[in-house]
Design a protein around this motif. Structure first.
Motif, PDB file in Angstrom:
ATOM      1  N   GLN A 147       0.829  -1.201   0.000  1.00  0.00           N
ATOM      2  CA  GLN A 147       0.000   0.000   0.000  1.00  0.00           C
ATOM      3  C   GLN A 147       0.869   1.258   0.000  1.00  0.00           C
ATOM      4  O   GLN A 147       1.927   1.294   0.620  1.00  0.00           O
ATOM      5  N   ARG A 148       0.384   2.289  -0.684  1.00  0.00           N
ATOM      6  CA  ARG A 148       1.052   3.589  -0.743  1.00  0.00           C
ATOM      7  C   ARG A 148       0.006   4.687  -0.650  1.00  0.00           C
ATOM      8  O   ARG A 148      -1.139   4.515  -1.053  1.00  0.00           O
ATOM      9  N   ILE A 149       0.421   5.835  -0.173  1.00  0.00           N
ATOM     10  CA  ILE A 149      -0.424   7.027  -0.121  1.00  0.00           C
ATOM     11  C   ILE A 149      -0.207   7.797  -1.413  1.00  0.00           C
ATOM     12  O   ILE A 149       0.936   8.018  -1.824  1.00  0.00           O
ATOM     13  N   SER A 160      -5.531   9.332  -1.622  1.00  0.00           N
ATOM     14  CA  SER A 160      -6.097   8.000  -1.784  1.00  0.00           C
ATOM     15  C   SER A 160      -5.055   6.972  -1.369  1.00  0.00           C
ATOM     16  O   SER A 160      -3.859   7.258  -1.295  1.00  0.00           O
ATOM     17  N   LEU A 161      -5.549   5.787  -1.092  1.00  0.00           N
ATOM     18  CA  LEU A 161      -4.698   4.656  -0.742  1.00  0.00           C
ATOM     19  C   LEU A 161      -4.563   3.780  -1.979  1.00  0.00           C
ATOM     20  O   LEU A 161      -5.568   3.341  -2.547  1.00  0.00           O
ATOM     21  N   MET A 162      -3.344   3.570  -2.444  1.00  0.00           N
ATOM     22  CA  MET A 162      -3.089   2.794  -3.663  1.00  0.00           C
ATOM     23  C   MET A 162      -2.518   1.428  -3.304  1.00  0.00           C
ATOM     24  O   MET A 162      -1.760   1.311  -2.362  1.00  0.00           O
ATOM     25  N   GLU A 163      -2.895   0.440  -4.093  1.00  0.00           N
ATOM     26  CA  GLU A 163      -2.333  -0.908  -3.959  1.00  0.00           C
ATOM     27  C   GLU A 163      -1.270  -1.075  -5.039  1.00  0.00           C
ATOM     28  O   GLU A 163      -1.505  -0.753  -6.204  1.00  0.00           O
ATOM     29  N   THR A 164      -0.087  -1.563  -4.675  1.00  0.00           N
ATOM     30  CA  THR A 164       0.972  -1.816  -5.631  1.00  0.00           C
ATOM     31  C   THR A 164       1.029  -3.305  -5.924  1.00  0.00           C
ATOM     32  O   THR A 164       0.511  -4.117  -5.161  1.00  0.00           O
ATOM     33  N   ALA A 165       1.685  -3.651  -6.996  1.00  0.00           N
ATOM     34  CA  ALA A 165       1.776  -5.078  -7.394  1.00  0.00           C
ATOM     35  C   ALA A 165       2.729  -5.844  -6.531  1.00  0.00           C
ATOM     36  O   ALA A 165       3.565  -5.382  -5.878  1.00  0.00           O
TER      37      ALA A 165
END
Length: 165
Positions: A147-149, A160-165
């Protein structure tokens, strides 16, 4: 996990007002780190007792990963007034490893020797690699490794909260 940007910004504003009063800091230079830190600094500038316009810092050439293969940085502009013996409030959107802040302080000291540097961060995350700690924190978060901001802006400023691979 829900991110409340207004709550984090209001927390920063309140802490900055109190910090400046308690430390008797008057007319500091507020410096936003490109680009998210500039957006956050614009939001909190009114809570700081200063007549100075917002200063900006582009740390592209100060990053320790600048020479890594495949890095194609977008170089912005640094706009700093005279820093000698002035109090600096350094603002960024996210503090994780500490490397961005180290690069920012290196650049600041190339422009002069401030009386102090206060670090104000919107979101503080786990993952510190350097012994750098914020004085002002909008919100402290513990994210999963994937997860990243993501801050977007400047108008409107969103998070937003982003999901990385």
């Amino acid at each position: 996990m829900t991110l409340d940007l207004s709550r984090a910004l209001n927390s920063m504003k309140s802490q900055l007002r109190d910090y400046c009063v308690n430390k008797q800091i008057v007319d500091p230079i507020v410096v936003g780190i490109h680009s998210g830190g500039v957006w956050v600094a614009n939001e909190v500038l009114s809570s700081v007792p200063t007549q100075e316009p917002l200063a900006t810092l582009d740390i592209t050439f100060y990053r320790d990963d600048f020479t890594y293969a495949g890095l194609h940085p977008q170089v912005g502009h640094t706009h700093l007034p005279a820093l000698e013996d002035r109090h600096v409030i350094l603002v960024d959107d996210v503090l994780m490893s500490g490397r961005t802040i180290r690069a920012a302080m290196n650049e600041i000291f190339d422009f002069g020797r401030p009386a102090s540097i206060t670090l104000a961060i919107l979101y503080e995350l786990d993952g510190r690699e350097l012994p750098i700690q914020a004085d002002i924190v909008g919100e402290k978060l513990s994210l999963n490794q994937n997860q990243r901001i993501k801050l977007a802006g400047p108008a409107p400023l969103t998070v937003s909260l982003m999901e990385t691979a």
